[in-house]
Design a protein around this motif. Sequence first.
Motif, PDB file in Angstrom:
ATOM      1  N   ARG A 188      -5.423  22.500  16.852  1.00 36.10           N
ATOM      2  CA  ARG A 188      -5.712  22.797  15.469  1.00 36.10           C
ATOM      3  C   ARG A 188      -4.634  22.200  14.565  1.00 36.10           C
ATOM      4  O   ARG A 188      -4.923  21.616  13.524  1.00 36.10           O
ATOM      5  N   TYR A 189      -3.408  22.323  15.000  1.00 36.28           N
ATOM      6  CA  TYR A 189      -2.290  21.800  14.231  1.00 36.28           C
ATOM      7  C   TYR A 189      -2.405  20.284  14.092  1.00 36.28           C
ATOM      8  O   TYR A 189      -2.245  19.720  13.006  1.00 36.28           O
ATOM      9  N   GLN A 190      -2.731  19.639  15.198  1.00 37.68           N
ATOM     10  CA  GLN A 190      -2.895  18.195  15.182  1.00 37.68           C
ATOM     11  C   GLN A 190      -4.001  17.799  14.211  1.00 37.68           C
ATOM     12  O   GLN A 190      -3.886  16.833  13.461  1.00 37.68           O
ATOM     13  N   GLN A 191      -5.083  18.610  14.230  1.00 39.61           N
ATOM     14  CA  GLN A 191      -6.218  18.328  13.357  1.00 39.61           C
ATOM     15  C   GLN A 191      -5.787  18.414  11.893  1.00 39.61           C
ATOM     16  O   GLN A 191      -6.123  17.550  11.088  1.00 39.61           O
ATOM     17  N   ILE A 192      -4.994  19.437  11.584  1.00 42.20           N
ATOM     18  CA  ILE A 192      -4.506  19.590  10.201  1.00 42.20           C
ATOM     19  C   ILE A 192      -3.691  18.363   9.807  1.00 42.20           C
ATOM     20  O   ILE A 192      -3.878  17.786   8.739  1.00 42.20           O
ATOM     21  N   LEU A 193      -2.803  17.939  10.726  1.00 41.87           N
ATOM     22  CA  LEU A 193      -1.970  16.763  10.427  1.00 41.87           C
ATOM     23  C   LEU A 193      -2.847  15.545  10.175  1.00 41.87           C
ATOM     24  O   LEU A 193      -2.650  14.808   9.203  1.00 41.87           O
ATOM     25  N   ASP A 194      -3.846  15.349  11.045  1.00 40.35           N
ATOM     26  CA  ASP A 194      -4.724  14.184  10.903  1.00 40.35           C
ATOM     27  C   ASP A 194      -5.475  14.221   9.577  1.00 40.35           C
ATOM     28  O   ASP A 194      -5.537  13.234   8.855  1.00 40.35           O
ATOM     29  N   ASP A 195      -6.026  15.417   9.266  1.00 44.00           N
ATOM     30  CA  ASP A 195      -6.800  15.547   8.024  1.00 44.00           C
ATOM     31  C   ASP A 195      -5.940  15.239   6.809  1.00 44.00           C
ATOM     32  O   ASP A 195      -6.348  14.521   5.907  1.00 44.00           O
ATOM     33  N   HIS A 196      -4.740  15.813   6.819  1.00 46.42           N
ATOM     34  CA  HIS A 196      -3.874  15.594   5.670  1.00 46.42           C
ATOM     35  C   HIS A 196      -3.443  14.136   5.559  1.00 46.42           C
ATOM     36  O   HIS A 196      -3.340  13.598   4.458  1.00 46.42           O
ATOM     37  N   ALA A 197      -3.210  13.509   6.700  1.00 43.03           N
ATOM     38  CA  ALA A 197      -2.827  12.099   6.671  1.00 43.03           C
ATOM     39  C   ALA A 197      -3.985  11.267   6.118  1.00 43.03           C
ATOM     40  O   ALA A 197      -3.788  10.387   5.281  1.00 43.03           O
ATOM     41  N   ASP A 198      -5.220  11.588   6.552  1.00 42.75           N
ATOM     42  CA  ASP A 198      -6.400  10.882   6.043  1.00 42.75           C
ATOM     43  C   ASP A 198      -6.466  10.997   4.528  1.00 42.75           C
ATOM     44  O   ASP A 198      -6.649  10.007   3.822  1.00 42.75           O
ATOM     45  N   HIS A 199      -6.266  12.224   4.065  1.00 45.65           N
ATOM     46  CA  HIS A 199      -6.357  12.478   2.634  1.00 45.65           C
ATOM     47  C   HIS A 199      -5.291  11.658   1.895  1.00 45.65           C
ATOM     48  O   HIS A 199      -5.595  11.002   0.895  1.00 45.65           O
ATOM     49  N   ALA A 200      -4.060  11.696   2.418  1.00 49.40           N
ATOM     50  CA  ALA A 200      -2.972  10.970   1.764  1.00 49.40           C
ATOM     51  C   ALA A 200      -3.279   9.478   1.702  1.00 49.40           C
ATOM     52  O   ALA A 200      -3.038   8.818   0.688  1.00 49.40           O
ATOM     53  N   TYR A 201      -3.856   8.950   2.778  1.00 52.57           N
ATOM     54  CA  TYR A 201      -4.188   7.524   2.784  1.00 52.57           C
ATOM     55  C   TYR A 201      -5.266   7.200   1.756  1.00 52.57           C
ATOM     56  O   TYR A 201      -5.208   6.183   1.079  1.00 52.57           O
ATOM     57  N   ARG A 202      -6.267   8.120   1.651  1.00 53.10           N
ATOM     58  CA  ARG A 202      -7.344   7.876   0.683  1.00 53.10           C
ATOM     59  C   ARG A 202      -6.768   7.807  -0.733  1.00 53.10           C
ATOM     60  O   ARG A 202      -7.072   6.886  -1.491  1.00 53.10           O
ATOM     61  N   VAL A 203      -5.903   8.767  -1.046  1.00 52.52           N
ATOM     62  CA  VAL A 203      -5.298   8.788  -2.385  1.00 52.52           C
ATOM     63  C   VAL A 203      -4.470   7.521  -2.599  1.00 52.52           C
ATOM     64  O   VAL A 203      -4.571   6.854  -3.628  1.00 52.52           O
ATOM     65  N   ALA A 204      -3.684   7.169  -1.597  1.00 51.92           N
ATOM     66  CA  ALA A 204      -2.805   6.009  -1.732  1.00 51.92           C
ATOM     67  C   ALA A 204      -3.616   4.728  -1.908  1.00 51.92           C
ATOM     68  O   ALA A 204      -3.269   3.869  -2.721  1.00 51.92           O
ATOM     69  N   GLU A 205      -4.724   4.603  -1.137  1.00 54.22           N
ATOM     70  CA  GLU A 205      -5.550   3.399  -1.247  1.00 54.22           C
ATOM     71  C   GLU A 205      -6.128   3.284  -2.659  1.00 54.22           C
ATOM     72  O   GLU A 205      -6.128   2.209  -3.254  1.00 54.22           O
ATOM     73  N   GLU A 206      -6.601   4.422  -3.192  1.00 52.64           N
ATOM     74  CA  GLU A 206      -7.153   4.422  -4.542  1.00 52.64           C
ATOM     75  C   GLU A 206      -6.103   3.959  -5.549  1.00 52.64           C
ATOM     76  O   GLU A 206      -6.384   3.149  -6.425  1.00 52.64           O
ATOM     77  N   ALA A 207      -4.879   4.509  -5.372  1.00 50.04           N
ATOM     78  CA  ALA A 207      -3.797   4.163  -6.289  1.00 50.04           C
ATOM     79  C   ALA A 207      -3.472   2.681  -6.180  1.00 50.04           C
ATOM     80  O   ALA A 207      -3.247   2.001  -7.182  1.00 50.04           O
ATOM     81  N   ARG A 208      -3.465   2.176  -4.971  1.00 51.28           N
ATOM     82  CA  ARG A 208      -3.123   0.764  -4.789  1.00 51.28           C
ATOM     83  C   ARG A 208      -4.176  -0.161  -5.403  1.00 51.28           C
ATOM     84  O   ARG A 208      -3.868  -1.267  -5.834  1.00 51.28           O
ATOM     85  N   GLN A 209      -5.431   0.333  -5.431  1.00 51.51           N
ATOM     86  CA  GLN A 209      -6.510  -0.465  -6.007  1.00 51.51           C
ATOM     87  C   GLN A 209      -6.227  -0.816  -7.471  1.00 51.51           C
ATOM     88  O   GLN A 209      -6.721  -1.797  -7.986  1.00 51.51           O
ATOM     89  N   LEU A 210      -5.425   0.028  -8.131  1.00 53.68           N
ATOM     90  CA  LEU A 210      -5.137  -0.209  -9.539  1.00 53.68           C
ATOM     91  C   LEU A 210      -4.318  -1.482  -9.753  1.00 53.68           C
ATOM     92  O   LEU A 210      -4.192  -1.961 -10.860  1.00 53.68           O
ATOM     93  N   GLY A 211      -3.725  -1.975  -8.672  1.00 57.78           N
ATOM     94  CA  GLY A 211      -3.001  -3.236  -8.765  1.00 57.78           C
ATOM     95  C   GLY A 211      -1.643  -3.137  -9.430  1.00 57.78           C
ATOM     96  O   GLY A 211      -1.160  -4.094 -10.025  1.00 57.78           O
ATOM     97  N   LEU A 212      -1.031  -1.956  -9.400  1.00 56.22           N
ATOM     98  CA  LEU A 212       0.268  -1.797 -10.056  1.00 56.22           C
ATOM     99  C   LEU A 212       1.434  -1.969  -9.072  1.00 56.22           C
ATOM    100  O   LEU A 212       2.586  -1.895  -9.460  1.00 56.22           O
ATOM    101  N   ASP A 213       1.108  -2.169  -7.797  1.00 61.77           N
ATOM    102  CA  ASP A 213       2.160  -2.293  -6.786  1.00 61.77           C
ATOM    103  C   ASP A 213       2.188  -3.718  -6.239  1.00 61.77           C
ATOM    104  O   ASP A 213       1.235  -4.477  -6.423  1.00 61.77           O
ATOM    105  N   PRO A 214       3.277  -4.056  -5.561  1.00 62.27           N
ATOM    106  CA  PRO A 214       3.359  -5.422  -5.028  1.00 62.27           C
ATOM    107  C   PRO A 214       2.151  -5.787  -4.157  1.00 62.27           C
ATOM    108  O   PRO A 214       1.696  -6.913  -4.167  1.00 62.27           O
ATOM    109  N   LYS A 215       1.664  -4.845  -3.368  1.00 61.01           N
ATOM    110  CA  LYS A 215       0.494  -5.151  -2.521  1.00 61.01           C
ATOM    111  C   LYS A 215      -0.660  -4.270  -2.966  1.00 61.01           C
ATOM    112  O   LYS A 215      -0.467  -3.093  -3.269  1.00 61.01           O
ATOM    113  N   PRO A 216      -1.900  -4.798  -3.006  1.00 65.38           N
ATOM    114  CA  PRO A 216      -3.039  -3.991  -3.464  1.00 65.38           C
ATOM    115  C   PRO A 216      -3.591  -3.064  -2.381  1.00 65.38           C
ATOM    116  O   PRO A 216      -4.652  -2.489  -2.533  1.00 65.38           O
ATOM    117  N   PHE A 217      -2.900  -2.939  -1.257  1.00 66.31           N
ATOM    118  CA  PHE A 217      -3.363  -2.030  -0.202  1.00 66.31           C
ATOM    119  C   PHE A 217      -2.143  -1.321   0.382  1.00 66.31           C
ATOM    120  O   PHE A 217      -1.002  -1.732   0.132  1.00 66.31           O
TER     121      PHE A 217
END
Length: 912
Positions: A27-56
């Motif tokens: 269960r703990y591992q699942q929580i970690l995975d879910d949260h990591a997925d979420h963090a990546y989704r947010v980060a990818e969206e943010a990177r799409q804005l093109g404000l960082d050196p790399k767009p991904f």
Amino acid sequence: MSNETSTNHLNPLIGVDVPRLEKEMERYQQILDDHADHAYRVAEEARQLGLDPKPFVEIPRANDLASRTEKLLIEHLDSYPVADDIRALLAEHDRETTSIMMAQRVAKGFREKGYDMVKSIDVGLRVGLAILTEAVLVAPLEGISEVRLLNNVDGSPFVSVHFAGPIRAAGGTAQALAVLIADMIRRELNVGPYIPSDGEVERVKEEFGLYRGNLQYRPSPAEIDEIVRACPVMINGESTESIECAGYGRVRNIDEARIRGGVLLVIGEGMCLKAPKIQKHTERLKVPGWDFISKFASKGKEDKGGSDKDAFKSRRVAPIDKFMKDIIAGRPIFGGPQQPGGFRLRYGRGRPSGLAAASLNPASMLVLDDFITIGTQMKIERPGKACAVTPSNDSEGPWVVLSSGQFLRIDESEHLRKIHGDIRSIWDNGEIVIGYGEFMENNKNLVPAGYTTDWWASDLIDALETEEDVNAFSEICKGLGQVPDGIPGAVDVQDGFAQFHVRRRWHRYLSKLTLSWDQASSVAERWRTALAPPHNPWFLDLPIEWVPALLDVLPNGIIEAQTDIDVEVNHPYQEDSWMRFKGAAKGWQASTMDKLQPETIPPLGHMETIGLDVKPEEPIFDDKLPEGWTFMQHGLLKGALLLLGVSHHHDGDDVVATCGWQAMIHGLGYSVKDGRLHQNVDLKSLVEQRIVELRNCNTVLRNESTRLEELKKQRAVVRIAAETEARQQGLGIAETDQVGQGAADSVEDTGPENAALYKTSLRIHDDHVVDGILPLIREISSLRWEHAAPQRVGCRMGRPEKSAPREMSPRSHMLFPIALEGGNQRLISNAAGKGSIRVQMGKRICSICGKDSPFIQCHHRVVDDAGIPKVGETCGGRTDMKEATGNSRRRGEMQSVPLESIIEDAQLRIGM
Ligand SMILES: [Zn+2]
């Protein structure tokens, strides 16, 4: 600690609900995975804005070391697969071996695929380093700037590995193994070894001499010579410091004259300090040409005299005084290194405790004037560093001496409050509970702890093997409540899980019991347990010099029944019968406890006696009487009761011992029969014999130390004479030193007068320090005795307030390079005032207007129809990095940045 061990008790999984824990883990591992997925989704969206050196998001996700390695090195591997091979090798070998094998395999694979030699070696090396560092560091990418094939003087090629600053993160072992890996690869690919010219060797020596940075180890010029000449791969690197080498600045195969930090790091901290680790691999893999490493590996060991197997090894646990450094006025020290009176070590972990935390009885916190409270940071002798304090009322509280002379332990903080003003002396701080994991975490050896009720309970649950044992035990301990169900020591049990809980319940029950002397000694006789508190006096603290006199006055003790006494608080346990020593407190004054111990303890002949007119023997090893100050304050009998931890109070001029005295007299050869003292064994002759033995041993040790002192003096005289002569002859410093050393060595060390006797004396003295009088007690007693307080943990209050959060003032919101344009305060407004500044920044090109801009979004102003730039309106086009020119890894270039207009635009954008 019992000798009998039955297999089922030792299975660490017994009593652990494995399925439930596994589910929780999942269960703990699942929580970690879910949260990591979420963090990546947010980060990818943010990177799409093109404000960082790399767009991904650049950080790849990987499940294990193998796929991490593949993803980390994606740009180097050219889609060459490595993950499956790594997984297969890791299943069979350890990480270091895998890294070597994989490096060779990849290098060979690349060569077979037609890549050139340099690329093959480079990739192999990076793969090896990535596996070594678990593919979580940048070291494999940036720690090695490049690999080159250079030429020896004879024209033959060799491998040169260029290390850069980020290799530091990989640690010494990985740095050194990287060199070994490079060597293994070059062998695989048939590239010859590096044969340095004299200049190249001298260059490294010069760099070590000039380098001002921090190095864990600085090899001597001779060591550098040896390593650089013998190492089959060239340890090379980029220049990192501004200091230039004057003597060997321009040397073949080395690019620049400035110091190469990576080289010094890899040679000093890697090759020299981690030699044993490399040696392990070179010997196992039988790599030729690495014999030189053995010299470094065995270096430290020889110094410690490990070659002499017969050398004397002390059993003593050395005191550590590191925690006493930087003591602060106004912050108390609660105990010197291993000093009696300080906290007694007990292993365990209180519920509110955590990592780097220790527990104390709340009464101990109170008695130390509230300096310690929950969360106070203490610097401790063992396991070292600091700990936070948490409460534990299962541990013993402090022992105190009151103005009335009463000596007792206080386990309850309420009791302590009642008598706080009455306390004249804190005799013993109580127990400090430290988890054994703290020792493991700090990489320290465990040290012995006292025989507490925990240890006693563990011994006893193993010993209660049958129904009969349990019945006998409950018969002995009648009136102490219902014993738990089950037979804790039963060997052949069906259900190990149920048995675990039986044992646990028993352990809890037993470890909280306080037995009377009769009960405790009966249990000890029948099941060979030792005696737990309160029947385990601190025999180690009683100096042997005190014992003959104590044995003389002991028979005067009168046994009487317990009576009501007029005291505020009692010792936690009172025996039914007490022992009275008439006149033992005569002339005793509480006010002497307010005085500080004098700098020098007067000789025994000049001391006045208090109470009974008896004195200890003359000191054996020291010039002053051990526990002399205790004797001067309390006299012999009361002093001995204090040193042993036997609770007592005063009745007129008499001292009345109330608890623990039976164990004391038993240990000293007496027992109680029909209400009178009865001598079982004459301990005195044994003690006197031992004292003679110790005095002889002291003579031998003193003679030897005088002889060594004499030898040292003689050598010094000869040495000075020889050196003076050498200097007059005009020899250099090194030669003079050598001549002096030679002369000193010519005075022969004949060794101790009688080597065997000297060694025996060392051993006797050492045993005496470790065990005190306990071996004599073990000799005469039918019971088993373990030390009550073999280790005290010195500690002092720390300064937690020093570790306040570090804040920038004023807080900064961004970093922008303005070099020195901002004046000595680095003010961006000063820099902006200059209009345009020249700084080093990355070169990027705008995808819309095509102009150069160091920003991610183009900063050039939009031009109106008339060709005039509009203030506040910028192009804002996404920029891309310009291809680097040359092979430098540095991406920055000097360029003009119109800082003033950039700031103006930015202010307008946010409406300022
Ligand atoms: Zn643009």
